[in-house]
Design a protein around this motif. Sequence first.
Motif, mmCIF file in Angstrom:
data_model
loop_
_atom_site.group_PDB
_atom_site.id
_atom_site.type_symbol
_atom_site.label_atom_id
_atom_site.label_comp_id
_atom_site.label_asym_id
_atom_site.label_seq_id
_atom_site.Cartn_x
_atom_site.Cartn_y
_atom_site.Cartn_z
ATOM 1 N N THR A 182 31.531 27.062 -33.463
ATOM 2 C CA THR A 182 31.365 26.615 -32.072
ATOM 3 C C THR A 182 30.719 25.244 -32.015
ATOM 4 O OG1 THR A 182 29.186 27.658 -31.700
ATOM 5 C CG2 THR A 182 31.144 29.021 -31.301
ATOM 6 N N ASN A 183 29.700 25.024 -32.830
ATOM 7 C CA ASN A 183 29.055 23.715 -32.849
ATOM 8 C C ASN A 183 29.945 22.663 -33.511
ATOM 9 O OD1 ASN A 183 26.212 23.727 -31.695
ATOM 10 N ND2 ASN A 183 26.170 25.582 -32.957
ATOM 11 N N ALA A 184 30.661 23.054 -34.563
ATOM 12 C CA ALA A 184 31.583 22.117 -35.209
ATOM 13 C C ALA A 184 32.664 21.659 -34.243
ATOM 14 C CB ALA A 184 32.204 22.756 -36.445
ATOM 15 N N SER A 185 33.064 22.547 -33.339
ATOM 16 C CA SER A 185 34.125 22.204 -32.393
ATOM 17 C C SER A 185 33.671 21.195 -31.347
ATOM 18 C CB SER A 185 34.655 23.470 -31.698
ATOM 19 O OG SER A 185 33.730 23.975 -30.752
ATOM 20 N N ARG A 186 32.362 20.884 -31.312
ATOM 21 C CA ARG A 186 31.826 19.926 -30.343
ATOM 22 C C ARG A 186 31.573 18.552 -30.957
ATOM 23 N NH1 ARG A 186 32.528 22.673 -25.734
ATOM 24 N NH2 ARG A 186 31.270 21.024 -24.818
ATOM 25 N N THR A 187 31.951 18.383 -32.216
ATOM 26 C CA THR A 187 31.682 17.118 -32.883
ATOM 27 C C THR A 187 32.768 16.084 -32.654
ATOM 28 O OG1 THR A 187 32.776 17.861 -34.895
ATOM 29 C CG2 THR A 187 30.392 18.261 -34.722
ATOM 30 N N LEU A 195 40.014 24.883 -38.568
ATOM 31 C CA LEU A 195 38.559 25.096 -38.592
ATOM 32 C C LEU A 195 37.923 24.340 -39.758
ATOM 33 C CD1 LEU A 195 38.269 28.896 -37.670
ATOM 34 C CD2 LEU A 195 38.485 26.914 -36.162
ATOM 35 N N ASP A 196 38.423 23.126 -39.981
ATOM 36 C CA ASP A 196 37.873 22.276 -41.037
ATOM 37 C C ASP A 196 37.756 20.855 -40.498
ATOM 38 O OD1 ASP A 196 36.900 21.457 -43.477
ATOM 39 O OD2 ASP A 196 38.842 21.479 -44.502
ATOM 40 N N TRP A 197 36.894 20.068 -41.165
ATOM 41 C CA TRP A 197 36.766 18.662 -40.805
ATOM 42 C C TRP A 197 38.101 17.962 -41.041
ATOM 43 C CZ3 TRP A 197 32.654 18.899 -38.167
ATOM 44 C CH2 TRP A 197 31.516 19.584 -38.588
ATOM 45 N N ASP A 198 38.465 17.078 -40.133
ATOM 46 C CA ASP A 198 39.749 16.391 -40.213
ATOM 47 C C ASP A 198 39.576 15.027 -40.870
ATOM 48 O OD1 ASP A 198 42.699 16.357 -39.042
ATOM 49 O OD2 ASP A 198 41.820 14.371 -38.699
ATOM 50 N N ASP A 199 40.228 14.825 -42.005
ATOM 51 C CA ASP A 199 40.049 13.585 -42.769
ATOM 52 C C ASP A 199 40.529 12.355 -42.010
ATOM 53 O OD1 ASP A 199 38.821 14.657 -45.049
ATOM 54 O OD2 ASP A 199 40.744 15.344 -45.838
ATOM 55 N N GLN A 200 41.590 12.496 -41.223
ATOM 56 C CA GLN A 200 42.095 11.346 -40.469
ATOM 57 C C GLN A 200 41.053 10.852 -39.468
ATOM 58 O OE1 GLN A 200 45.635 12.141 -38.171
ATOM 59 N NE2 GLN A 200 45.980 9.991 -37.690
ATOM 60 N N ILE A 201 40.391 11.786 -38.782
ATOM 61 C CA ILE A 201 39.369 11.403 -37.803
ATOM 62 C C ILE A 201 38.136 10.848 -38.519
ATOM 63 C CG2 ILE A 201 37.883 12.219 -35.928
ATOM 64 C CD1 ILE A 201 40.001 14.353 -35.341
ATOM 65 N N LEU A 202 37.758 11.473 -39.637
ATOM 66 C CA LEU A 202 36.616 10.962 -40.401
ATOM 67 C C LEU A 202 36.861 9.528 -40.842
ATOM 68 C CD1 LEU A 202 35.670 13.999 -42.688
ATOM 69 C CD2 LEU A 202 34.684 13.364 -40.484
ATOM 70 N N ASN A 203 38.081 9.240 -41.283
ATOM 71 C CA ASN A 203 38.414 7.878 -41.702
ATOM 72 C C ASN A 203 38.373 6.909 -40.526
ATOM 73 O OD1 ASN A 203 38.767 8.649 -44.373
ATOM 74 N ND2 ASN A 203 40.959 9.017 -44.140
ATOM 75 N N ALA A 204 38.854 7.358 -39.371
ATOM 76 C CA ALA A 204 38.867 6.490 -38.186
ATOM 77 C C ALA A 204 37.453 6.116 -37.759
ATOM 78 C CB ALA A 204 39.604 7.176 -37.045
ATOM 79 N N LEU A 205 36.492 7.021 -37.988
ATOM 80 C CA LEU A 205 35.111 6.767 -37.597
ATOM 81 C C LEU A 205 34.250 6.311 -38.774
ATOM 82 C CD1 LEU A 205 34.514 9.795 -35.180
ATOM 83 C CD2 LEU A 205 34.955 7.423 -34.562
ATOM 84 N N LYS A 214 28.891 22.632 -44.191
ATOM 85 C CA LYS A 214 29.989 23.589 -44.352
ATOM 86 C C LYS A 214 30.198 24.334 -43.035
ATOM 87 C CE LYS A 214 31.321 27.740 -46.956
ATOM 88 N NZ LYS A 214 30.869 28.732 -47.959
ATOM 89 N N ILE A 215 31.456 24.498 -42.615
ATOM 90 C CA ILE A 215 31.762 25.219 -41.375
ATOM 91 C C ILE A 215 31.918 26.705 -41.693
ATOM 92 C CG2 ILE A 215 33.374 25.461 -39.458
ATOM 93 C CD1 ILE A 215 34.140 22.509 -39.877
ATOM 94 N N VAL A 216 31.208 27.554 -40.936
ATOM 95 C CA VAL A 216 31.192 28.997 -41.178
ATOM 96 C C VAL A 216 31.429 29.744 -39.862
ATOM 97 C CG1 VAL A 216 29.641 28.814 -43.159
ATOM 98 C CG2 VAL A 216 28.684 29.072 -40.855
ATOM 99 N N PRO A 217 31.779 31.052 -39.935
ATOM 100 C CA PRO A 217 31.917 31.842 -38.704
ATOM 101 C C PRO A 217 30.596 31.923 -37.949
ATOM 102 C CG PRO A 217 32.943 32.970 -40.558
ATOM 103 C CD PRO A 217 32.156 31.823 -41.132
ATOM 104 N N SER A 218 30.683 32.155 -36.635
ATOM 105 C CA SER A 218 29.475 32.255 -35.803
ATOM 106 C C SER A 218 28.670 33.506 -36.114
ATOM 107 C CB SER A 218 29.860 32.300 -34.318
ATOM 108 O OG SER A 218 30.890 31.412 -34.020
#
Length: 500
Positions: A182-187, A195-205, A214-218
């Motif tokens: 839930t918190n990862a989805s607000r980044t 449900l993983d970090w997106d490399d394309q967006i990380l590169n853009a920023l 690490k992203i885990v279940p709530s």
Amino acid sequence: MAEFIGAVDQGTSSTRFMIFDHQGSIVAFHQKEHKQIFPNPGWVEHDPMEIWSNTKEVIAKTLQNARLSGADLAGIGITNQRETTVVWDKTTGRPFCNAIVWQCTRTEDICSELVKKGGQDIFRKKTGLPVATYFSGPKLKWILDNVPEAREGKALFGTMETWLIWLLTGGPVGGVHITDVTNASRTMLMDLKTLDWDDQILNALNIPRQILPKIVPSIDTDFWGYTSLDGPLHARVPVCAALGDQQAALVGQKCLAKGDAKNTYGTGCFLLVNTGTCPVASKHGLITTLAYQLRGRDPVYCLEGSIAMAGALVQWLRDNLGMISSSSDIEALALQAKDSAGVYIVPAFSGLFAPHWRPDARGLIIGLTRFVNKSHLARAVLEASAYQTRDIVEAMEKDSKTKLSSLKVDGGMVRNHLLMQFQSDILNVPVIRPKITETTVLGAAYAAGLASGFWLDIDEIGRNWEVDRVWNPTMTPAEREDGYRGWKKAVERTFNWAEY
């Protein structure tokens, strides 16, 4: 077996710890406010070390009040102000700078550049979010761009639950570096489907993946770790659940079926509707986000409408204008007037969030005449939260193609009967308050209880939910629509004020 469950609620204005019994009743709690830091216009910060100090204090005092020890707790859950961003040195546990709060607008230039390159929805297909100063990703980029030490290879990033879990489980000596879905989805950095970090967006920023948690279940039966013996609990208690504050309130309000909705009236105002296990793309200015996930099960999604200023507007009336001495005084003052005398207050202090997404908007008071006094202004402050909620409800009904039949409410402002009645009137639906209104921290406790086996399943916690009061609409259709038409005119007047 331990007879109690504990939850930390790290909010925008305060931190508290609560202990609950098996019936979901509050056994004991303690709460402490932290300082709001405003170094520049539009900037909002918190001191992470003050928040950690307060967290330790409220845990210790709650255990003392309950005459319990940490060993009496089956598990710990965390709920937190979302999007607020902290970056710290993993070798010392010291933050590189103050935390940047979700309300802060310092990332306007970063967001403006992204919008110029690909539009406000450049990342929405993956993240469910528009580009906005609200979210954590641009805040993290700002810190990395402006605090050179944060790029020297020792940095860890997190939202506030990540920061507290890392410290509770040992900090520099073995602390667990995780964030829940839930918190990862607000980044603005996580793909809603993978449900993983997106490399394309990380590169853009220009954000390095290695500083991310690490992203885990709530709600996680695979415990992330245990509280350290030299920590505030003085016992090894499983840390096994985390939810952003609004998702925690969704769980605490038993909005666990598709179509269930709740609105939380706190510092901001947040309306969420459960959309089931498939993400629903919004076409009317809402956010698509995670509701919660249990280990081994499909994630549950929701649509959300976010309002930056609700209780914070009452605090502004108290702290900046000195019109009331405490927030609870506003109802009595507002009741001295029969209406707002045509005055509207649009609290676009940090721009407007859903459904408008106008960072160029700024706060406005309009409709003033010589007749207006402070009681009319107090009423207009309360009405602003209800009108903003209707803006979101109308967008939500268009996206979901379902008419709202009632609204479950929670948060500190629901003790204000005048506001709740006006909310029912302006929405033309019943407004329902549960017996336990502290549903945010209750949701975190439920999550920890499910993960640790304290509660067996969702049906068991659902039986704890009870109605306290219902407000039904009394306003005529003409009064309702006249008032809302004036509100929409006032909102339009706030646009195009700040220039970029």
